[in-house]
Enzyme design. Sequence first.
Site, short mmCIF file in Angstrom:
data_model
loop_
_atom_site.label_atom_id
_atom_site.label_comp_id
_atom_site.label_asym_id
_atom_site.label_seq_id
_atom_site.Cartn_x
_atom_site.Cartn_y
_atom_site.Cartn_z
N SER A 62 47.14 60.22 2.43
CA SER A 62 46.20 59.36 2.36
C SER A 62 45.33 59.51 3.92
O SER A 62 46.02 59.98 4.89
CB SER A 62 46.37 58.05 2.16
OG SER A 62 47.22 57.57 3.41
N CYS A 63 44.15 58.78 4.17
CA CYS A 63 43.50 58.82 5.22
C CYS A 63 44.17 58.25 6.40
O CYS A 63 44.48 59.01 7.57
CB CYS A 63 42.24 57.78 4.91
SG CYS A 63 42.45 56.46 4.26
N ARG A 83 40.23 48.48 5.95
CA ARG A 83 38.96 48.19 5.44
C ARG A 83 38.90 47.58 3.93
O ARG A 83 40.04 48.08 3.22
CB ARG A 83 37.76 49.22 5.58
CG ARG A 83 38.11 50.60 4.63
CD ARG A 83 37.48 50.13 3.03
NE ARG A 83 37.84 51.47 2.14
CZ ARG A 83 39.15 51.47 1.39
NH1 ARG A 83 39.89 50.23 1.35
NH2 ARG A 83 39.41 52.36 0.61
N HIS A 100 38.84 51.93 8.61
CA HIS A 100 40.10 51.53 9.04
C HIS A 100 40.34 51.65 10.59
O HIS A 100 39.34 52.15 11.31
CB HIS A 100 41.52 52.20 8.62
CG HIS A 100 41.34 52.25 7.16
ND1 HIS A 100 41.23 51.20 6.25
CD2 HIS A 100 41.78 53.57 6.39
CE1 HIS A 100 41.54 51.98 4.83
NE2 HIS A 100 41.65 53.03 4.92
#
Lengths: 350, 350
Positions: free
Chosen positions: B143-144, B172, B224
């Site tokens: 994931s990011c 976010r 984020h």
Amino acid sequence: MTTGKTRVAVNGYGVIGKRVAEAIILQDDMELAGVADITADWRMQVAGGKGFRIYAGRPDASAEMTASGVEVAGNLDELLANADVVVDCTPKKVAAANIETYRKMGRKFILQGGEKHDATGHSFVAECSYESALGREATRVVSCNTTSIVRTLSALKRVGLLHKARGTLLRRATDPWESHLGGIMNTLVPEAEIPSHQGPDAQTVDPELDVVTMAVKVPQTLSHLHYWNVELTRTAVKEEVLDAFRASSRIAMVRIDRGLAALNTVKEWMLDIGRPHGDLYEVAIWEDMLKVDGNELYYAYMVDNQAIVIPETIDAIRALAGTERNGQASMARTDAALGIGRLSRQPTSQ
Amino acid sequence: MTTGKTRVAVNGYGVIGKRVAEAIILQDDMELAGVADITADWRMQVAGGKGFRIYAGRPDASAEMTASGVEVAGNLDELLANADVVVDCTPKKVAAANIETYRKMGRKFILQGGEKHDATGHSFVAECSYESALGREATRVVSCNTTSIVRTLSALKRVGLLHKARGTLLRRATDPWESHLGGIMNTLVPEAEIPSHQGPDAQTVDPELDVVTMAVKVPQTLSHLHYWNVELTRTAVKEEVLDAFRASSRIAMVRIDRGLAALNTVKEWMLDIGRPHGDLYEVAIWEDMLKVDGNELYYAYMVDNQAIVIPETIDAIRALAGTERNGQASMARTDAALGIGRLSRQPTSQ
């Protein structure tokens, strides 16, 4: 001082000042000499409606206040003449100029956390520095974030568990009453400096605290939110840490699994139980989220920036007035008057 | 495979899928076999407008797509028949069911970070696990948030500075394109579990990382934001740490004192320099805020959750296809095609 009560003046009737005035009314050993401000808007109408005696914080403000229908009882000097202690709740940097006036009139005074430690030479959190404030001319009730840091870390320190603490602070962008005047939307604004000022500020209350903070402004108005990583002096279990926090009346344990899953739900709870303005005086630590792993402790808590310093300010008044020598006894009186310490009997821990 | 290029299918044309498709177009060693989805709305019109061949991700979706004016080239099976590698960008949990299809067709496949490590047995961040992905049947681009963690901590680890890392992640609330469908407003929502999943997830890429994360959802949609406290293996100076980060092309150093003071300004910068969708592929660390104190390091960075995994996915395609044996060489190709690595020549460090 015919009543035997401590006469308290509140200079500055804003977010903190109005709450301090309302809290003073609830103490059986204090009386509110009056409130001073320089505004002539709706806020002073509310103060008048509560029966507070209103003074002009600056002589030149009196005419406009009167013209707008505020019954002005006099100027700041006249308010101070009838007070033993003045709580300065004026905006940041205005207070510094008032100090001269307070000293000239020989009044004890309390500043709020926006002022520097050096302005009074003493920084106040009831559980930590009540006794050293006894009989002093002045003290500074530290800011909301700093108060929460000292309360929580002191609780760990008292049981010998605190080694060092590192925190990330999510700061509410502005206060609800003035959020139409500007704030931030749909972004996050990091504070440029590491450490942010709250860590060093906590050390003005307790120089022994090994604490570093970072801070970021977030687009909401409800309260601050802190995330902490604490290195303990030894391996511990979760229940020991919870017991340390539970020993403080000014820390409330809340639970996500009882529906208190975010800032808004906690605020709604406070409104529902009838707290004035929905104020959360306690540091609200999420009990089920809190994690102990060996000698490392992780937790998050909520800090109601409008409310947390109110009980501290009441205790600071008693400490300066010297009417109660024992900090715990003062806190118990304040807590009883404000309904603090009853949250643990609320739905979170049934 | 007449062109000698790796033929790539993208299954799922959402936030990640559309960006992967656009990035594939820019690689001179890849060709986009087509994209598959099950939606018939405006997004497929855009895909068609870009000249992408569109396939029905499920046979039953084909009729509605055709009815709404989408030119459907066929079903997923037909797309896979013309591809060497498929990148699965379908929503969480849908991908797991697709794996059977990919295996049956004998296609190499890449999953995104919403899936479990076990689904492929390999987790991918180019700087860390390119070589171990070479020629595999499948990998998972993490994931990011996890990608950002591995990138930054690996940079510290490579120079021998990393001991342990503790992070607080401000997530976010939702993605911009669907923020009208629900999000959060004026509150903060802590994740119930400590550690949050990103720390353990980073360990699927590099089990040696000593990393713990906590996370909270914030009311904004831009990206984020991470706050980190890292214990170094030894006392260091700030310049050493900056050099370690600068050694990675996928970390950009940004400065508050050059006006990049918040998430929104960095996104505006990306739009102004013409990045597609305003995408920030790099982890953007605030250089002037970063602080080293003895063996402790503090910093904050921005993670564009829509963009950061795009270059990683391109590298993962090359690793599975085996067309480039060297991870650094693949990254350099990807970086050149996407304009990564040029930010340090932007206003932040002039």
